[in-house]
Design a protein around this motif. Structure first.
Motif, PDB file in Angstrom:
ATOM      1  N   ASP A 152      30.425  18.486  51.307  1.00 36.61           N
ATOM      2  CA  ASP A 152      30.577  19.819  51.904  1.00 36.61           C
ATOM      3  C   ASP A 152      31.370  20.734  50.950  1.00 36.61           C
ATOM      4  O   ASP A 152      30.939  21.848  50.616  1.00 36.61           O
ATOM      5  CB  ASP A 152      31.322  19.654  53.242  1.00 36.61           C
ATOM      6  CG  ASP A 152      31.222  20.860  54.147  1.00 36.61           C
ATOM      7  OD1 ASP A 152      30.523  21.828  53.783  1.00 36.61           O
ATOM      8  OD2 ASP A 152      31.849  20.837  55.227  1.00 36.61           O
ATOM      9  N   GLY A 153      32.493  20.226  50.477  1.00 42.37           N
ATOM     10  CA  GLY A 153      33.321  21.002  49.546  1.00 42.37           C
ATOM     11  C   GLY A 153      32.566  21.301  48.258  1.00 42.37           C
ATOM     12  O   GLY A 153      32.598  22.425  47.746  1.00 42.37           O
ATOM     13  N   ALA A 154      31.843  20.291  47.760  1.00 41.39           N
ATOM     14  CA  ALA A 154      31.096  20.473  46.505  1.00 41.39           C
ATOM     15  C   ALA A 154      30.012  21.541  46.680  1.00 41.39           C
ATOM     16  O   ALA A 154      29.804  22.377  45.796  1.00 41.39           O
ATOM     17  CB  ALA A 154      30.474  19.145  46.075  1.00 41.39           C
ATOM     18  N   ILE A 155      29.343  21.523  47.809  1.00 36.46           N
ATOM     19  CA  ILE A 155      28.273  22.508  48.054  1.00 36.46           C
ATOM     20  C   ILE A 155      28.863  23.912  48.159  1.00 36.46           C
ATOM     21  O   ILE A 155      28.341  24.858  47.560  1.00 36.46           O
ATOM     22  CB  ILE A 155      27.469  22.128  49.326  1.00 36.46           C
ATOM     23  CG1 ILE A 155      26.607  20.909  49.026  1.00 36.46           C
ATOM     24  CG2 ILE A 155      26.618  23.301  49.818  1.00 36.46           C
ATOM     25  CD1 ILE A 155      25.894  20.309  50.223  1.00 36.46           C
ATOM     26  N   HIS A 156      29.953  24.064  48.869  1.00 38.22           N
ATOM     27  CA  HIS A 156      30.560  25.400  48.986  1.00 38.22           C
ATOM     28  C   HIS A 156      31.052  25.904  47.626  1.00 38.22           C
ATOM     29  O   HIS A 156      30.872  27.077  47.309  1.00 38.22           O
ATOM     30  CB  HIS A 156      31.692  25.397  50.026  1.00 38.22           C
ATOM     31  CG  HIS A 156      31.188  25.582  51.420  1.00 38.22           C
ATOM     32  ND1 HIS A 156      31.041  26.823  52.000  1.00 38.22           N
ATOM     33  CD2 HIS A 156      30.765  24.691  52.340  1.00 38.22           C
ATOM     34  CE1 HIS A 156      30.560  26.690  53.226  1.00 38.22           C
ATOM     35  NE2 HIS A 156      30.389  25.401  53.460  1.00 38.22           N
ATOM     36  N   ARG A 157      31.628  25.010  46.825  1.00 38.23           N
ATOM     37  CA  ARG A 157      32.097  25.441  45.501  1.00 38.23           C
ATOM     38  C   ARG A 157      30.928  25.899  44.633  1.00 38.23           C
ATOM     39  O   ARG A 157      30.996  26.923  43.965  1.00 38.23           O
ATOM     40  CB  ARG A 157      32.843  24.296  44.793  1.00 38.23           C
ATOM     41  CG  ARG A 157      34.282  24.131  45.263  1.00 38.23           C
ATOM     42  CD  ARG A 157      35.059  23.196  44.355  1.00 38.23           C
ATOM     43  NE  ARG A 157      34.504  21.848  44.301  1.00 38.23           N
ATOM     44  CZ  ARG A 157      34.726  20.897  45.202  1.00 38.23           C
ATOM     45  NH1 ARG A 157      35.503  21.144  46.251  1.00 38.23           N
ATOM     46  NH2 ARG A 157      34.192  19.699  45.078  1.00 38.23           N
ATOM     47  N   ALA A 158      29.844  25.130  44.688  1.00 43.75           N
ATOM     48  CA  ALA A 158      28.708  25.451  43.814  1.00 43.75           C
ATOM     49  C   ALA A 158      27.909  26.656  44.322  1.00 43.75           C
ATOM     50  O   ALA A 158      27.357  27.412  43.528  1.00 43.75           O
ATOM     51  CB  ALA A 158      27.795  24.228  43.693  1.00 43.75           C
ATOM     52  N   ALA A 159      27.851  26.832  45.627  1.00 48.92           N
ATOM     53  CA  ALA A 159      27.044  27.934  46.189  1.00 48.92           C
ATOM     54  C   ALA A 159      27.771  29.261  46.102  1.00 48.92           C
ATOM     55  O   ALA A 159      27.139  30.322  46.078  1.00 48.92           O
ATOM     56  CB  ALA A 159      26.684  27.628  47.636  1.00 48.92           C
ATOM     57  N   GLY A 160      29.112  29.206  46.085  1.00 53.19           N
ATOM     58  CA  GLY A 160      29.889  30.446  46.003  1.00 53.19           C
ATOM     59  C   GLY A 160      30.300  30.953  47.378  1.00 53.19           C
ATOM     60  O   GLY A 160      29.844  30.441  48.408  1.00 53.19           O
ATOM     61  N   PRO A 161      31.140  31.975  47.401  1.00 50.23           N
ATOM     62  CA  PRO A 161      31.727  32.444  48.662  1.00 50.23           C
ATOM     63  C   PRO A 161      30.717  33.040  49.642  1.00 50.23           C
ATOM     64  O   PRO A 161      30.986  33.128  50.835  1.00 50.23           O
ATOM     65  CB  PRO A 161      32.728  33.520  48.214  1.00 50.23           C
ATOM     66  CG  PRO A 161      32.347  33.881  46.809  1.00 50.23           C
ATOM     67  CD  PRO A 161      31.640  32.697  46.223  1.00 50.23           C
ATOM     68  N   GLU A 162      29.552  33.407  49.143  1.00 47.18           N
ATOM     69  CA  GLU A 162      28.538  33.961  50.061  1.00 47.18           C
ATOM     70  C   GLU A 162      28.116  32.907  51.092  1.00 47.18           C
ATOM     71  O   GLU A 162      27.735  33.244  52.214  1.00 47.18           O
ATOM     72  CB  GLU A 162      27.291  34.415  49.283  1.00 47.18           C
ATOM     73  CG  GLU A 162      27.552  35.534  48.285  1.00 47.18           C
ATOM     74  CD  GLU A 162      27.871  35.007  46.884  1.00 47.18           C
ATOM     75  OE1 GLU A 162      28.289  33.835  46.738  1.00 47.18           O
ATOM     76  OE2 GLU A 162      27.715  35.798  45.931  1.00 47.18           O
ATOM     77  N   LEU A 163      28.183  31.650  50.691  1.00 44.73           N
ATOM     78  CA  LEU A 163      27.787  30.591  51.634  1.00 44.73           C
ATOM     79  C   LEU A 163      28.752  30.552  52.813  1.00 44.73           C
ATOM     80  O   LEU A 163      28.331  30.504  53.974  1.00 44.73           O
ATOM     81  CB  LEU A 163      27.737  29.225  50.940  1.00 44.73           C
ATOM     82  CG  LEU A 163      27.381  28.059  51.870  1.00 44.73           C
ATOM     83  CD1 LEU A 163      26.016  28.240  52.510  1.00 44.73           C
ATOM     84  CD2 LEU A 163      27.415  26.722  51.122  1.00 44.73           C
ATOM     85  N   LEU A 164      30.038  30.597  52.523  1.00 45.39           N
ATOM     86  CA  LEU A 164      31.024  30.571  53.611  1.00 45.39           C
ATOM     87  C   LEU A 164      30.834  31.803  54.514  1.00 45.39           C
ATOM     88  O   LEU A 164      30.910  31.707  55.739  1.00 45.39           O
ATOM     89  CB  LEU A 164      32.444  30.531  53.051  1.00 45.39           C
ATOM     90  CG  LEU A 164      33.561  30.434  54.079  1.00 45.39           C
ATOM     91  CD1 LEU A 164      33.403  29.184  54.947  1.00 45.39           C
ATOM     92  CD2 LEU A 164      34.925  30.427  53.396  1.00 45.39           C
ATOM     93  N   ALA A 165      30.538  32.935  53.905  1.00 44.43           N
ATOM     94  CA  ALA A 165      30.338  34.154  54.689  1.00 44.43           C
ATOM     95  C   ALA A 165      29.155  33.986  55.646  1.00 44.43           C
ATOM     96  O   ALA A 165      29.239  34.356  56.825  1.00 44.43           O
ATOM     97  CB  ALA A 165      30.108  35.333  53.749  1.00 44.43           C
TER      98      ALA A 165
END
Ligand code: AR6
Length: 188
Positions: free
Chosen positions: A54-67
């Motif tokens: 989960d952390g790796a995907i968010h880091r690689a996808a960038g902050p737009e993913l969390l948004a």
């Protein structure tokens, strides 16, 4: 001498070993690097990120993913939600929440199987032909890897047989232990 025909083939991949059974691939890799239509995230119910894959995907996808995840208002266990992949090579992320291992007497095998089935239905609904999975629930959530790999492979084989839209399933193994468990399950 020509090798005898077999449904199983072996070849070396750039990221490590890749083994293929018909439309199933097994690879030792960081799944955030995979060029597939969708990667599956082993998320938690908040969908707001965490450790492990989960952390790796968010880091690689960038902050737009969390948004985008913030707008989804979470996800109950054994359900899934789909977002864009943003900076990932994958077009989509299917966020799935696997069961927490509680010793195996709390319906975990059926919950894990349902989780894979939900991912495949979401894949079909979004036109996904190639999908990569981590070993859902096998990290922080503690599911025994060999048992989990049997469920994952069974569900992948069933999906490939019945959902003709799905063309290729990749099991992304982050550790040697996970890779060996899947190899054993696939009898490679
Ligand atoms: N690529 C592929 N697999 C990975 C990667 C990666 N980059 N990183 C880790 N893995 P886990 P869970 C493997 O803990 O057990 C999170 O904090 C790892 O080796 O990521 O379902 C969530 O937010 C293991 O085999 O997921 C939840 O709170 C597998 O991914 C919770 O962990 C799953 O390990 C979910 O726990």
């Amino acid at each position: 001498m020509a090798s005898s025909p077999s449904s199983l083939t072996r070849r070396a991949g750039s990221e490590g070993n890749v083994k293929v059974e018909d439309n199933i691939e097994l690879t030792r890799t960081d799944m955030t690097k995979l060029e597939v239509d969708a990667i599956v995230n082993a998320a938690n119910a908040s969908l707001l990120g965490g450790g492990g894959v989960d952390g790796a995907i968010h880091r690689a996808a960038g902050p737009e993913l969390l948004a985008e995840c913030r707008m989804l208002q979470g996800c109950p266990t054994v359900q899934g939600k789909v977002t864009q992949g943003f900076r990932l090579p994958a077009k989509f992320v299917i966020h799935a929440v696997g069961p927490l291992w509680r010793g195996g007497r709390d319906g975990e095998p059926e919950l894990l199987a349902s989780c894979y089935r939900v991912c495949f239905s979401l894949a079909v609904a979004n036109g996904v032909k190639t999908i990569a999975f981590p070993a859902i629930s096998c990290g922080v959530y503690g599911y025994p890897i060999l048992d989990a790999s049997r469920i994952a492979v069974r569900e992948a084989r069933a999906a490939l047989k019945t959902l003709h839209e799905v063309e290729r399933v990749v099991f992304a193994c982050f550790t040697e232990e996970v890779f060996q468990a899947y190899s054993r399950t696939l009898e490679l």
